[in-house]
Design a protein around this motif. Structure first.
Motif, PDB file in Angstrom:
ATOM      1  N   CYS A  54       0.844  -1.303   0.118  1.00  0.00           N
ATOM      2  CA  CYS A  54       0.199   0.104   0.128  1.00  0.00           C
ATOM      3  C   CYS A  54       0.933   1.214  -0.117  1.00  0.00           C
ATOM      4  CB  CYS A  54      -1.022  -0.119   1.109  1.00  0.00           C
ATOM      5  SG  CYS A  54      -2.019  -1.379   1.246  1.00  0.00           S
ATOM      6  N   TYR A  55       0.515   2.239  -0.724  1.00  0.00           N
ATOM      7  CA  TYR A  55       1.087   3.420  -0.971  1.00  0.00           C
ATOM      8  C   TYR A  55       0.439   4.524  -0.785  1.00  0.00           C
ATOM      9  CZ  TYR A  55       4.718   0.256  -3.335  1.00  0.00           C
ATOM     10  OH  TYR A  55       5.629  -0.651  -3.527  1.00  0.00           O
ATOM     11  N   LEU A 117      -7.008   5.346   2.039  1.00  0.00           N
ATOM     12  CA  LEU A 117      -6.064   4.570   2.449  1.00  0.00           C
ATOM     13  C   LEU A 117      -5.903   4.392   3.955  1.00  0.00           C
ATOM     14  CD1 LEU A 117      -4.056   2.135   1.958  1.00  0.00           C
ATOM     15  CD2 LEU A 117      -2.418   4.027   1.272  1.00  0.00           C
ATOM     16  N   GLU A 130      -8.342  -7.177   2.954  1.00  0.00           N
ATOM     17  CA  GLU A 130      -7.153  -7.172   2.045  1.00  0.00           C
ATOM     18  C   GLU A 130      -7.363  -8.127   0.815  1.00  0.00           C
ATOM     19  OE1 GLU A 130      -3.743  -8.010   4.794  1.00  0.00           O
ATOM     20  OE2 GLU A 130      -3.439  -5.751   5.034  1.00  0.00           O
ATOM     21  N   LEU A 133      -7.799  -6.889  -2.342  1.00  0.00           N
ATOM     22  CA  LEU A 133      -6.690  -6.137  -2.905  1.00  0.00           C
ATOM     23  C   LEU A 133      -6.002  -6.967  -4.024  1.00  0.00           C
ATOM     24  CD1 LEU A 133      -5.415  -3.662  -0.218  1.00  0.00           C
ATOM     25  CD2 LEU A 133      -7.576  -3.242  -1.864  1.00  0.00           C
ATOM     26  N   TYR A 162      -2.657   4.131  -3.286  1.00  0.00           N
ATOM     27  CA  TYR A 162      -3.132   2.970  -4.323  1.00  0.00           C
ATOM     28  C   TYR A 162      -2.324   1.766  -3.464  1.00  0.00           C
ATOM     29  CZ  TYR A 162       1.377   4.206  -6.059  1.00  0.00           C
ATOM     30  OH  TYR A 162       2.651   4.310  -6.167  1.00  0.00           O
ATOM     31  N   SER A 163      -2.669   0.540  -3.904  1.00  0.00           N
ATOM     32  CA  SER A 163      -2.123  -0.542  -3.509  1.00  0.00           C
ATOM     33  C   SER A 163      -1.767  -1.432  -4.777  1.00  0.00           C
ATOM     34  CB  SER A 163      -3.000  -1.503  -2.557  1.00  0.00           C
ATOM     35  OG  SER A 163      -4.364  -2.025  -3.362  1.00  0.00           O
ATOM     36  N   PRO A 325       6.324   1.593   0.636  1.00  0.00           N
ATOM     37  CA  PRO A 325       4.765   1.505   1.023  1.00  0.00           C
ATOM     38  C   PRO A 325       4.780   1.526   2.504  1.00  0.00           C
ATOM     39  CG  PRO A 325       6.310  -0.654   0.565  1.00  0.00           C
ATOM     40  CD  PRO A 325       7.193   0.651   0.167  1.00  0.00           C
TER      41      PRO A 325
END
Length: 366
Positions: A54-55, A117, A130, A133, A162-163, A325
């Motif tokens: 995740c970012y 997020l 999760e 994702l 975003y991931s 991340p």
């Protein structure tokens, strides 16, 4: 939709599917035999390794990152073309399987989720969420040659974060982990972005959508693996010599099972599966039973290190320089009775050879 009480799981809606193949034809073709000592059931076609990074919002949105990914992956696959190959039957009579680097490609999924997020990471049921994702479709047991072995899902959050979610067949997990494929890919990706400043957007750019998850069809795969169904313990064994005979690996792996059960507070099923990645050309699969199983002991000259997922180094992988991340997660999916995966290190390290062992047991509380 996410609630302010962080109790409901927001739904992901998928906006696009794409295929990416290596930029050049793979010559000569590479093959990997899948050698089964016992008759292994259809669950071999379901198991996968999953990773989510995740970012936070950086210079690029997830839509832009996904566009650049479509360009960078084509180059990265030149380094590991087997990842874009397919599983097929060698002979219809004996049923033996092999993976062929036939350049059929991987799948990229672009998605969005109606939450930020930070709200997502604060969910009480985050580990359940999760699973959305990543994307995974089980390999077709009867016609495996049509099923991708590797998926990448880029999910956009409302905040601009975003991931990147990756699902990989367990039959290729050592190509992904052992060769540090994601680090190679990220390096190629950043080089492409840095050298294309005059072109602000990638060629394959899908603009963001304004629709909500409720008004968009939920196309998430029904077989997307739930993280809560299993728990994994990672071991590193330092041996004096490089000996990847399957029986040697089998004894080491089984010796780790009891430690993993004690450490994780869950028991391996009566029947579980052992995957020994003997080489890049051969993976051996067998069904193991705990009934009457002798509990082997590790030799005194073998050093056991209790490792963890952080040792993979994926916490430092950036798809935009400087934007590391904020959250990384790994798990094996569709493990049923349990899974043991044996992956040797590619080369000698400080005078010793290292064997990595991943013991995944069912979560009894799930």
């Amino acid at each position: 939709m996410a609630s302010h009480g962080n109790s409901l799981v927001p739904k992901v809606s998928i906006k696009g599917f794409h295929s990416v193949t290596p930029m050049r034809i793979t010559e000569p073709r590479q093959t990997r035999r899948v050698l089964s000592r016992d008759l292994v059931g259809p669950e071999m076609f379901q198991r996968c390794f999953n990773m989510v990074q995740c970012y936070m919002k950086g210079e690029d949105s997830g839509w832009v990152v996904a566009g650049w990914i479509k360009e960078s992956l084509g180059r990265a696959l030149l380094e590991q073309p087997m990842i874009s190959g397919r599983l097929q039957k060698r002979d219809r009579n004996d049923g033996e399987l092999e993976i062929v680097s036939n350049d059929s490609g991987i799948r990229i999924i672009e998605a969005m989720i109606q939450t930020t997020l930070l709200e997502f990471l604060d969910l009480k049921q985050r580990e359940e969420a999760e699973a959305q994702l990543v994307f995974w479709n089980d390999i077709d047991e009867h016609n495996p040659q049509f099923s991708p072995l590797f998926y990448v899902q880029v999910t956009n959050f409302q905040c601009g974060g975003y991931s990147i979610g990756i699902s990989c067949s367990i039959l290729l997990v050592d190509f992904f982990l052992r060769t540090e494929f994601i680090k190679t890919w990220a390096s190629i990706h950043n080089n492409i972005v840095d050298h294309n400043n005059e072109r602000k957007l990638p060629l394959f750019y899908l603009p963001g959508f304004n629709g909500t998850a409720d008004s968009s069809p939920n196309l998430t795969s029904a077989s997307t693996p739930n993280k809560n169904e299993s728990k994994t313990m990672v071991f590193k064994i330092n041996a004096e010599s490089k000996n990847m005979e399957v029986e040697w690996c089998r004894q080491i792996a089984l010796a780790c099972v009891e430690d993993a059960e004690n450490g994780l507070g869950s028991e391996m099923g009566a029947e579980f599966c052992l995957f020994v990645n003997e080489s890049f050309e051969l993976i051996k699969v067998e069904s193991c039973s705990k009934h009457g199983m002798l509990k082997p002991k590790l030799k005194a000259n073998m050093e056991v290190i209790y490792a963890n997922w952080d040792d993979l180094g994926t916490n430092d992988v950036s798809f935009r320089l400087g934007n590391k991340p904020v959250h990384v997660s790994h798990w094996f999916g569709s493990i049923l009775g349990g899974v043991v995966v044996v992956i040797p290190s590619p080369e000698e390290e400080q005078g010793a050879y290292t064997v990595n062992i991943f013991v995944t047991v069912p979560n009894e509380k799930f």
